[in-house]
Scaffold this motif. Sequence first.
Motif, short mmCIF file in Angstrom:
data_model
loop_
_atom_site.label_atom_id
_atom_site.label_comp_id
_atom_site.label_asym_id
_atom_site.label_seq_id
_atom_site.Cartn_x
_atom_site.Cartn_y
_atom_site.Cartn_z
N SER A 79 0.85 -1.20 0.00
CA SER A 79 0.00 0.00 0.00
C SER A 79 0.88 1.24 0.00
CB SER A 79 -0.92 0.02 1.23
OG SER A 79 -1.80 -1.08 1.23
N PHE A 80 0.39 2.27 -0.68
CA PHE A 80 1.00 3.59 -0.61
C PHE A 80 -0.04 4.51 0.02
CE2 PHE A 80 3.21 1.82 -4.43
CZ PHE A 80 4.47 1.72 -3.86
N GLY A 81 0.10 4.77 1.30
CA GLY A 81 -0.93 5.52 2.01
C GLY A 81 -2.21 4.73 2.08
N GLU A 82 -3.29 5.31 1.58
CA GLU A 82 -4.58 4.64 1.59
C GLU A 82 -4.81 3.78 0.34
OE1 GLU A 82 -6.85 4.81 4.14
OE2 GLU A 82 -5.23 5.85 5.19
N THR A 83 -3.86 3.84 -0.58
CA THR A 83 -4.04 3.14 -1.85
C THR A 83 -3.43 1.74 -1.78
OG1 THR A 83 -3.93 5.24 -3.05
CG2 THR A 83 -3.62 3.22 -4.33
N GLU A 84 -4.28 0.72 -1.98
CA GLU A 84 -3.80 -0.66 -2.03
C GLU A 84 -3.36 -0.97 -3.46
OE1 GLU A 84 -5.85 -3.77 0.82
OE2 GLU A 84 -7.36 -2.68 -0.32
N VAL A 85 -2.09 -1.29 -3.61
CA VAL A 85 -1.56 -1.61 -4.93
C VAL A 85 -1.60 -3.11 -5.17
CG1 VAL A 85 0.44 -1.41 -6.45
CG2 VAL A 85 -0.07 0.42 -4.82
N LEU A 86 -1.24 -3.90 -4.16
CA LEU A 86 -1.34 -5.36 -4.22
C LEU A 86 -2.11 -5.84 -3.01
CD1 LEU A 86 2.26 -6.53 -5.26
CD2 LEU A 86 0.24 -6.33 -6.73
N LYS A 87 -2.95 -6.86 -3.20
CA LYS A 87 -3.84 -7.33 -2.14
C LYS A 87 -3.63 -8.81 -1.88
CE LYS A 87 -7.12 -3.99 -4.07
NZ LYS A 87 -8.40 -3.81 -4.80
N ASN A 88 -2.82 -9.12 -0.88
CA ASN A 88 -2.65 -10.50 -0.39
C ASN A 88 -2.35 -11.47 -1.53
OD1 ASN A 88 -3.20 -9.61 2.23
ND2 ASN A 88 -5.40 -9.86 1.93
N ILE A 89 -1.24 -11.22 -2.21
CA ILE A 89 -0.83 -12.04 -3.35
C ILE A 89 -0.15 -13.32 -2.88
CG2 ILE A 89 0.68 -12.16 -5.36
CD1 ILE A 89 -1.67 -10.33 -5.83
N ASP A 90 -0.62 -14.45 -3.39
CA ASP A 90 0.04 -15.73 -3.21
C ASP A 90 0.45 -16.23 -4.59
OD1 ASP A 90 -0.11 -16.42 -0.35
OD2 ASP A 90 -2.28 -16.41 -0.66
N LEU A 91 1.73 -16.51 -4.76
CA LEU A 91 2.18 -17.13 -6.00
C LEU A 91 3.42 -17.96 -5.74
CD1 LEU A 91 4.89 -15.51 -7.17
CD2 LEU A 91 3.19 -13.84 -7.87
N SER A 92 3.67 -18.87 -6.62
CA SER A 92 4.82 -19.77 -6.48
C SER A 92 5.42 -20.00 -7.85
CB SER A 92 4.36 -21.10 -5.87
OG SER A 92 5.44 -22.01 -5.77
N LEU A 93 6.76 -19.83 -7.96
CA LEU A 93 7.46 -20.01 -9.22
C LEU A 93 8.44 -21.17 -9.11
CD1 LEU A 93 8.41 -16.31 -10.13
CD2 LEU A 93 6.23 -17.49 -10.48
N ASP A 94 8.39 -22.06 -10.07
CA ASP A 94 9.34 -23.17 -10.14
C ASP A 94 10.53 -22.79 -11.01
OD1 ASP A 94 7.78 -24.75 -8.54
OD2 ASP A 94 6.84 -25.85 -10.19
N SER A 95 11.66 -23.38 -10.72
CA SER A 95 12.88 -23.10 -11.46
C SER A 95 12.75 -23.57 -12.91
CB SER A 95 14.05 -23.81 -10.78
OG SER A 95 15.25 -23.58 -11.48
N GLY A 96 13.29 -22.75 -13.82
CA GLY A 96 13.39 -23.15 -15.21
C GLY A 96 12.14 -23.00 -16.04
N GLN A 97 11.16 -22.20 -15.57
CA GLN A 97 9.91 -22.01 -16.30
C GLN A 97 9.79 -20.57 -16.82
OE1 GLN A 97 7.72 -24.48 -16.90
NE2 GLN A 97 8.91 -25.97 -15.74
N PHE A 98 8.93 -20.38 -17.81
CA PHE A 98 8.67 -19.04 -18.36
C PHE A 98 7.30 -18.60 -17.84
CE2 PHE A 98 10.01 -16.19 -21.94
CZ PHE A 98 9.02 -15.24 -21.76
N TYR A 99 7.32 -17.61 -16.95
CA TYR A 99 6.08 -17.09 -16.36
C TYR A 99 5.76 -15.72 -16.95
CZ TYR A 99 6.69 -20.63 -12.72
OH TYR A 99 6.82 -21.81 -12.05
N THR A 100 4.47 -15.44 -17.05
CA THR A 100 4.04 -14.13 -17.52
C THR A 100 3.02 -13.53 -16.55
OG1 THR A 100 4.41 -14.62 -19.86
CG2 THR A 100 2.88 -12.85 -19.36
N LEU A 101 3.25 -12.27 -16.20
CA LEU A 101 2.27 -11.47 -15.46
C LEU A 101 1.53 -10.64 -16.49
CD1 LEU A 101 4.64 -10.30 -12.58
CD2 LEU A 101 2.86 -12.04 -12.40
#
Length: 379
Positions: A16-38
Amino acid sequence: MQASEKILEFKQVALSFGETEVLKNIDLSLDSGQFYTLLGPSGSGKSTILKLISGQLQPSAGQVVFDGKVINDLPAEKRRVNTVFQNYSLFPNMNVYDNVAFGPRLKKMAEPLIEEKVKEMLSLVKLSGYENRDINELSGGQQQRVAIARALANDPELLLLDEPLSALDYKLRKVLQTELRTIQRRLGITFVFVTHDQEEALAMSDWIFVMNDGVIQQQGTPEDIYDEPVNNFVANFIGESNIVPGIMKSDYLVHFVGKDFENVDAGMRPNEQVEVVLRPEDLDFTTPEEGKLVVTIKNQSFRGDYYEIMAQDDDLNIWQVQVTNPAKIGERVGLTFDPEDIHIMRYDESEEEFDARLEAYEEDNAEAAGSGEGTHESD
């Protein structure tokens, strides 16, 4: 995805930046050697995730875990991560060789090893022989190749790519998409790629995180994301979609545009209101007598390898259809599709709710089957 070593995790990460929530309780998991895209629109939080991984930002809550260790407070320079930016961020006062050699020199690598590393990286990005070129003598695509080579020369465990192709023309983007995928597979490094271009994400990724408003809306393989969108946002953001309201009368039977249609979805409540998705490329024209719907051709445009046609049914729904042959404006035609082309979505269902619903449905079916088998045996 194939099972492999976990390299990075976000555990309930928020920012959060002040009252602004930019990310909300993110859960993610990355395995080695993979191509991920956001993947997501501007302001969805995807570049913020890159900055949390690289150490440019620290989370307001939660943990960023790299190789099993929490790195929330680890300085950026101590992370085994490098970033390729959209604007290249090359040193204009250095030639190609010195740009690529910059990282290894900071690490005090011996000059003969640096020369070997630079030649290897420039060969990888197809710039052998460009060592003595000034940066301002290069095209945009060549500069981006130098930026990639410079990042890879540091031997990162994780390479972050923040919309690196968005400043390039369409044809060059397609070429670099293929080259980046080839480089990733050859080196076996984990890539995390940020883009707002869904075509790019589908073409390059092993695994996609679709983001909006600081939340991961859905994650999965490109095929999962495209064929089984969990909500209206994902269905509309990934490719083109026809979405109409419907009623799920029972498992495998949905009612929309005044008719009942067999489909392959289940697990809804009887007579639940739903959204029905049909992709434009899954629709075909036929005669009015043979069509599941009858529509009137309103307009069409040629898209190179297909015609994009807009047609209207008698309930005034507009249907987008992608076919290889042109239609005739004003003509009445039939619209046909197969049961497996129909995808059913609950209104505003999250990915967690989607997964839980399917899991509960499968468990109920397994219990019912087990009970039936038991009765049969006792008979």
